[in-house]
Design an enzyme around this catalytic site. Structure first.
Site, PDB file in Angstrom:
ATOM      1  CD  GLU A   9      -2.947  -0.952   2.370  1.00 13.92           C
ATOM      2  OE1 GLU A   9      -3.286   0.147   2.824  1.00 13.92           O
ATOM      3  OE2 GLU A   9      -3.277  -2.037   2.885  1.00 13.92           O
ATOM      4  CG  ASP A  83      -1.877  -2.352   5.865  1.00 11.38           C
ATOM      5  OD1 ASP A  83      -0.696  -2.646   5.633  1.00 11.38           O
ATOM      6  OD2 ASP A  83      -2.251  -1.191   6.110  1.00 11.38           O
ATOM      7  CG  ASP A  85      -6.870  -3.740   7.716  1.00 14.58           C
ATOM      8  OD1 ASP A  85      -6.849  -3.791   6.467  1.00 14.58           O
ATOM      9  OD2 ASP A  85      -6.492  -2.732   8.343  1.00 14.58           O
ATOM     10  CD  GLU A  87      -9.391   1.137   4.938  1.00 12.66           C
ATOM     11  OE1 GLU A  87      -9.447   2.198   4.335  1.00 12.66           O
ATOM     12  OE2 GLU A  87      -9.331   1.052   6.177  1.00 12.66           O
ATOM     13  CE1 TYR A 296      -1.850  -2.340   9.386  1.00  8.42           C
ATOM     14  CE2 TYR A 296      -3.620  -3.653  10.334  1.00  8.42           C
ATOM     15  CZ  TYR A 296      -3.191  -2.672   9.464  1.00  8.42           C
ATOM     16  OH  TYR A 296      -4.100  -2.024   8.662  1.00  8.42           O
ATOM     17  NE  ARG A 298      -5.389   2.324  10.362  1.00 10.22           N
ATOM     18  CZ  ARG A 298      -4.380   2.683   9.578  1.00 10.22           C
ATOM     19  NH1 ARG A 298      -3.642   1.748   9.006  1.00 10.22           N
ATOM     20  NH2 ARG A 298      -4.106   3.950   9.354  1.00 10.22           N
ATOM     21  CG  HIS A 341      -5.031  -8.714  13.171  1.00  5.22           C
ATOM     22  ND1 HIS A 341      -5.630  -7.522  12.880  1.00  5.22           N
ATOM     23  CD2 HIS A 341      -4.992  -9.387  12.001  1.00  5.22           C
ATOM     24  CE1 HIS A 341      -5.937  -7.472  11.598  1.00  5.22           C
ATOM     25  NE2 HIS A 341      -5.567  -8.608  11.050  1.00  5.22           N
TER      26      HIS A 341
END
Length: 726
Positions: A9, A83, A85, A87, A296, A298, A341
């Site tokens: 990203e 990433d 997640d 998103e 990470y 988030r 996670h």
């Protein structure tokens, strides 16, 4: 062997990963969301009860899309490494479409940390894009578009231009408004406490005539005087109780707790915290080369990788001794947490904050130090205290005095001891002692505090509103929309926020209902887990909502200001009116949109009915560098001025220097507390003074937050005392 392409990203992440891999790999960045719904139209096509998003490559990603297509054509293998997640999964899905590949056929690699070993391991174990997580993200995006595109224009039409509504932002704003209503409706209650002085220490009365006292039991001064008088002449028998108390080591950080701690301890906004954490995750310079130094950021999980835990234990044993180390696991209370996670932790535990001080910016170092110490503390033994309670007993009343002694510092060894031991004078079990004095103190109940950014995030998390990635953007959006202002680190809602929430409560109650919003989040979780169809969820929401919008468009009256000012438009001769826009009130032609004449309202001094105490003229409101104030209308003949709002006097707390009142003041540097006899007396305190005296020097103490705990701190010698053991 042909070239292998890895698409991530961010450029910073691409640069870090490239350093770990050989010449057979090329790493490029999509620079975030490469496709999105169009800004200028609804962007959702509805056919046969199906919702088809009309995605477009965004304008600022046209050149990126072209570059990715060209590089993908030349590569033998294209890895999606966005990433891990929802998103990130959706971004990977969009990248696949842009480069003309089947999302099911592209290898997807995931990692929680950007280190050489993590990247190599990920390349050995690729998986497919998770279409359920993609659909959950698509459902979230479409829901937000439906609410925003249908409801925001209605608010703009009925209330004021530039307004918006949303599932998460409106529910969050209602929390702020509800708290403000509580504060406005709050009526302080007077109550009294009784203290007995035994060997210079104040013991609190906890029982009277056999009844245990609660906070509001003594409500009048007369009653307090009578109780104090009745208890002063007795001899009291001493009973001593000793027990062990544990202060548990803290869990490692997840997104919400990191944002809260960074706000309380470092003064960082949630947005700033996440920006800095992003850099620490993607890669910074270190003594061993460029690398990501935290996992990470988030996440709502408290899991810790076994290897990381073992390394932490090694460091603790080496640094502090074996008696401090204790491997621990933690479980989040959230049922929707993504347990695959990890918690936020250092990736290379050997890199201590001290070793990185010359490699990181000041703010990066502060945040890394906070994360590092919290992670090590989570793998250390609990702190142990010996708590001593001394009871002074008589059949008429019982006083209690508490103290404590630190027996084993445990995780405080790295996390910092909040204060020193609270030792009591020597008392003997069974001895009889008469109080030096029995006094009473007046108090008033206080209204609930306004939310800070940190406490609002804590509340959103507890109610299940939003997810780790949405907390910081939601609060930023509330500020950008002029719904809240930050004063004294607290969120103050604006008048327009009240108008919006009142309208939504009356006509769209579901949108601001915390339970409704939390249930929507749970449904998105169900989609991500493959247990619910995303199209079905959209159908259940959209069609009733669309009908409601049409109905309310007819029912809701306009709240827009259109007050005639008694003048005609110089361009078309129509009456001029006062209207309200995004930046406040202005004068406009009533014939708008045919005539677009506007002008600013001239700033006039507001005359009050307050008379000048020097010359008797009326005073006017003026604006200065530090805000509005009252000035005599006879200026310059009379230069008398007064504060517009009299300074708040702190009840029952007197200046330790001269005995004057302590008042709240404001300066360019913010709020502080000072003596009312200034400039004759120069006493000041940054924190709120309270009616407590320091056990070391006897000076006045103040209320503050220290290392995440509420403490009393001596204004003079800075000695700190825990509130709960005061």
């Amino acid at each position: 062997m042909g070239k292998k392409l890895i698409i991530v990203e961010s450029p910073a992440k691409a640069k870090t990963i490239k350093n770990f891999l050989g010449k057979d790999y090329e790493v490029v960045a999509s620079k975030g969301h490469i496709r999105d719904l169009p800004k200028s139209s609804f962007g959702i096509k509805i056919e046969d009860d199906k919702f088809i998003p009309q995605y477009r490559v965004t304008k600022d990603h046209q050149s990126v899309a072209k570059e990715l297509k060209e590089k993908a054509k030349k590569a033998d293998v294209v890895y999606i490494a966005t990433d891990e997640d929802r998103e990130g999964e959706a971004i990977g899905f969009h990248i696949a479409h842009v480069i003309g590949k089947n999302p099911d056929e592209l290898p997807r690699i995931v990692f929680h940390e950007i280190t050489k070993s993590a990247i190599k391991e990920a390349l050995k174990n690729p998986r497919k894009l998770d279409i359920n997580r993609v659909n959950a993200q698509q459902a979230r995006r479409l829901l937000d578009r439906i609410v925003g595109y249908k409801l925001s224009p209605l608010l703009a039409k009925k209330i004021q231009k530039g307004l918006s509504a949303g599932r998460v932002q409106s529910a969050a704003l209602k929390l702020v408004i509800d708290r403000e209503r509580e504060i406005k409706e709050f009526k302080p209650q007077e109550y009294y406490t009784i203290e007995g002085i035994f060997k210079e220490k104040e013991a609190n009365l906890v029982k009277y005539n056999g009844k245990k006292l609660e906070k509001l039991d003594i409500k009048t001064k007369k009653e307090a005087e009578e109780i104090a008088k009745n208890l002063k002449d007795f001899e009291y028998e001493v009973k001593i109780e000793k027990k062990k108390s544990i202060s548990k080591s803290p869990a490692p950080f997840m997104t919400s707790t990191l944002q809260q701690a960074a706000s309380s301890l470092l003064g960082f906004s949630p947005r700033k915290t996440m920006q800095i954490a992003q850099r620490l995750y993607e890669g910074v310079k270190t003594p061993i080369g460029e690398s990501g130094i935290i996992t990470y950021m988030r996440t709502d999980s408290l899991n810790i990788a076994k290897e990381a835990q073992e390394k932490a234990i090694e460091v603790i044993k080496k640094k502090f001794g074996e008696e401090y180390a204790q491997a621990k696991t933690y479980k989040t209370k959230s049922t929707s947490a993504q347990e695959a996670h990890e918690a936020i932790r250092p990736t290379i535990i050997e890199l201590s904050p001290e070793e990185l001080k010359n490699y990181l910016t000041k703010d990066e170092w502060k945040l890394y130090d906070l994360i590092y110490r919290r992670f090590l503390a989570s793998q250390m033994k609990d702190a142990e205290f010996e708590v001593q309670n001394v009871f002074f007993e008589h059949e008429k009343g019982e006083f209690k005095l508490s103290g404590r002694r630190l027996v084993f510092d445990g995780y405080y060894k790295i996390y910092g001891t909040p204060n020193k031991d609270e030792l009591l004078p020597e008392f003997k079990e069974g001895e009889r002692i008469k109080p030096k004095e029995v006094k009473f103190t007046q108090h008033f109940t206080k209204p609930p505090e306004r939310y800070s950014e940190a406490t609002l995030i804590k509340k959103l998390e507890s109610l299940g509103i939003g997810r780790p990635s949405t907390y910081a953007p939601t609060i930023t959006l509330l500020q950008n929309r002029n719904y809240v202002e930050i004063k004294d680190k607290k969120l103050h809602p604006t008048q327009i926020a009240f108008n919006v929430i009142e309208t939504l409560e009356k006509h769209f109650s579901d949108i601001v209902d915390a339970n409704f919003t939390a249930n929507m989040e749970e449904m998105l979780d169900e989609i991500a887990n493959g247990n619910k169809d995303w199209q079905e969820m959209l159908r259940e929401f959209y069609f009733p909502f669309e009908e409601l919008i049409k109905k309310k468009d007819k029912e809701i009256p306009s709240q827009k200001i259109a007050k005639p000012i008694g003048e005609l438009c110089p361009e078309c001769n129509s009456p001029l009116v006062i209207r309200k826009g995004r930046f406040g009130e202005f004068i406009a032609c009533s014939a708008y949109p045919k005539c677009k004449y506007t002008r600013a309202i001239e700033k006039e001094e507001k005359v009050t009915d307050i008379k000048c105490d020097k010359c008797g003229a009326f005073m006017v409101v003026k604006k200065g560098k530090s805000g509005e104030f009252l000035a005599c209308s006879n200026y310059p003949d009379c230069k008398n001025t007064k504060p517009l709002n009299p300074p708040e006097v702190i009840d029952k707390v007197k200046c330790p220097e001269c005995g004057g009142d302590i008042i709240k003041r404001n300066s360019k540097r913010g709020e502080f507390y000072g003596c009312s006899n200034y400039p004759e007396c120069n006493f000041i305190s940054k924190y709120l003074p309270v009616d407590k005296r320091c056990s070391k020097c006897g000076y006045l103490m103040a209320e503050r937050t220290y290392r995440g705990k509420e403490v009393y701190e001596c204004i003079k010698c800075k000695h700190k005392e825990d509130k709960e053991f005061f």
